[in-house]
Write an enzyme that holds these catalytic residues in place. Structure first.
Site, short mmCIF file in Angstrom:
data_model
loop_
_atom_site.label_atom_id
_atom_site.label_comp_id
_atom_site.label_asym_id
_atom_site.label_seq_id
_atom_site.Cartn_x
_atom_site.Cartn_y
_atom_site.Cartn_z
N LYS A 187 22.90 3.83 38.14
CA LYS A 187 22.89 3.94 39.59
C LYS A 187 24.11 4.79 39.98
O LYS A 187 24.99 5.04 39.16
CB LYS A 187 22.96 2.56 40.25
CG LYS A 187 21.83 1.62 39.80
CD LYS A 187 20.48 2.09 40.28
CE LYS A 187 19.37 1.07 40.03
NZ LYS A 187 19.12 0.75 38.63
C1 LIG Z 1 13.75 0.10 42.91
C2 LIG Z 1 14.58 -0.98 42.30
N1 LIG Z 1 14.80 -2.09 43.00
C3 LIG Z 1 15.55 -3.10 42.49
C4 LIG Z 1 16.12 -3.02 41.25
C5 LIG Z 1 16.90 -4.17 40.72
O1 LIG Z 1 18.24 -3.85 40.53
P1 LIG Z 1 19.15 -4.78 39.58
O2 LIG Z 1 18.97 -4.28 38.17
O3 LIG Z 1 20.54 -4.54 40.08
O4 LIG Z 1 18.69 -6.17 39.75
C6 LIG Z 1 15.94 -1.85 40.49
C7 LIG Z 1 16.57 -1.70 39.16
O5 LIG Z 1 16.64 -0.66 38.58
C8 LIG Z 1 15.14 -0.82 41.02
O6 LIG Z 1 14.88 0.28 40.31
#
Ligand SMILES: Cc1ncc(COP(=O)(O)O)c(C=O)c1O
Length: 402
Positions: A187
């Site tokens: 990210k």
């Molecule tokens: C579109 C989207 N939403 C939510 C998430 C969830 O993020 P996390 O890994 O911080 O829980 C991701 C993870 O890559 C994602 O791609």
């Protein structure tokens, strides 16, 4: 032939993090609630809210945790229906299931954005909406907010990889009732793992803070400055909510904080890289990078493009040819077990939804990483490899120069 660039390594963590981490390792002060005030996690929240122009922020263990807490903080009863796009990461329907709600999927177009007509058609019986700005692509937030506001349906923005994107000059994540971001690696800001939610709604944030694990009166340590409105909300909710313990620790905050001043530079470089590569891809008969919607200014660290006029076999052959030339391109609908292909979300309750438009898009939509740190010569190598891979499969005569 020179090696194509490594697109998986993250940028180094700024040097400033090291001194703060050393200090914490000396003191053992890793838990947010040990310090009487101004713990690194609290300072991170203050700085992030300021960066986005939001009143409140709550840092948690992941974006998934932020989505789950957002749903919980809205007070949705069990089995509430939550509308989400059919193109997103499996974490999104998972957060809905985790919150004892039922995901309802809507169609996404070949430009990776929500199909507004289908969204509207499914909106009447839902109690909340999560808009995933998938891979940073922004759906028409003006239409979405107008439709949801008219029905009193709250909007959660999943801005996991949209930090730095704006819509009509507003920061993505600040348009709905609450916005959720990820600090997972890959990210824009990388802490390995971590997430944060932002909102102007004192009551919602107070509920989320308590449920994130602020036991007893530890909610007081979330306040960087006195705020009677949220203090009243904390007092109202104290002891009335379960504690899910989804907190972020001080070490993660120390890794994130020195990256925040770099966000603007990373956005600028990522956008320039993306637009340069997109223009070159669009010169190919076989590749198409969908245009952004006019109010959006994107902050990409990857590129998505559609294959035009290729069969399934040619699509697979293209991915293999690109890999042979050193560039990994994943086709969302064709790579095994892809977590962004809705038919792989077999944990969904009830019948598997049928979304023909989204399925067709996923079968031809390609995904390649394009981190902001890449140089022009490195971008040129990626472009050359991808264009040549398309020609390998679709125009063999041209590839041999005849
Ligand atoms: C579109 C989207 N939403 C939510 C998430 C969830 O993020 P996390 O890994 O911080 O829980 C991701 C993870 O890559 C994602 O791609």
């Amino acid at each position: 032939m020179a090696a194509t660039p490594n697109v998986y390594d993250a940028e180094p963590i700024p040097e400033a993090a090291r001194a703060e981490i050393d200090r914490m390792l000396q003191s053992g002060d890793l838990f947010r609630y040990t310090a009487p005030e101004n713990a690194p996690v609290t300072l991170l929240e203050q700085e992030f809210a300021e960066l986005l122009g939001s009143k409140y922020a709550l840092a948690v263990s992941s974006c998934s945790a932020a989505l789950f807490l957002s749903l919980k903080a809205l007070g949705l009863p069990r089995d509430s229906r939550v509308l989400i796009p059919g193109f997103t990461f499996a974490a999104v329907p998972s957060s809905v299931v985790h919150a004892d709600c039922v995901p309802v999927l809507c169609e996404v177009g070949e430009n990776y954005r929500i199909d507004i007509a289908d969204f509207e058609a499914r909106l009447d019986n839902v109690q909340a909406v999560i808009i995933s700005h998938m891979r940073g692509h922004t759906s028409d937030m003006d239409r979405i907010m107008a439709l949801c506001d008219a029905r009193g349906v709250p909007v959660i923005e999943d801005a996991a990889h949209s930090l730095g994107t704006t819509w009509g000059g507003r920061n993505i994540g600040t348009i709905g009732r609450v916005g959720c971001f990820s600090f997972q690696s890959y990210k824009l800001v990388n802490a390995g793992e971590g997430g944060i939610m932002v909102s102007d709604d004192a009551d919602l944030i107070a509920r989320a803070v308590i449920m994130s694990g602020a036991y007893e009166h530890n909610w007081a340590k979330h306040l960087a400055t006195p705020d009677p409105e949220i203090e009243a909300a904390f007092a109202r909710w104290q002891n009335h909510l379960p504690l899910y313990n989804l907190r972020l620790n001080n070490l993660s905050a120390a890794i994130i904080r020195p990256q925040l001043p770099d966000v603007a530079r990373r956005v600028r470089d990522g956008r320039a890289n993306h637009d340069y590569v997109a223009d070159r891809f669009n010169t190919s008969t076989w590749l198409s990078v969908p245009a952004k919607l006019p109010p959006e200014e994107r902050a990409p660290d990857s590129i998505q493009f559609n294959l035009v006029g290729l069969s399934d076999d040619e699509t697979r052959a293209f991915a293999e040819a690109a890999a042979a030339r050193g560039v990994k391109v994943q086709i969302f609908g064709l790579s095994t077990d892809n977590a962004r292909a809705f038919w792989n979300w077999q944990f969904l309750p009830g019948e598997m939804p049928d979304l023909p438009q989204t399925r067709a898009m996923l079968m031809r939509a390609c995904d390649a990483r394009l981190p902001a740190r890449l140089t022009r010569p490195e971008l040129d190598m990626i472009v050359a490899a991808v264009l040549a891979a398309a020609d390998d499969i679709m125009a063999p005569d041209r590839a041999y120069g005849t």
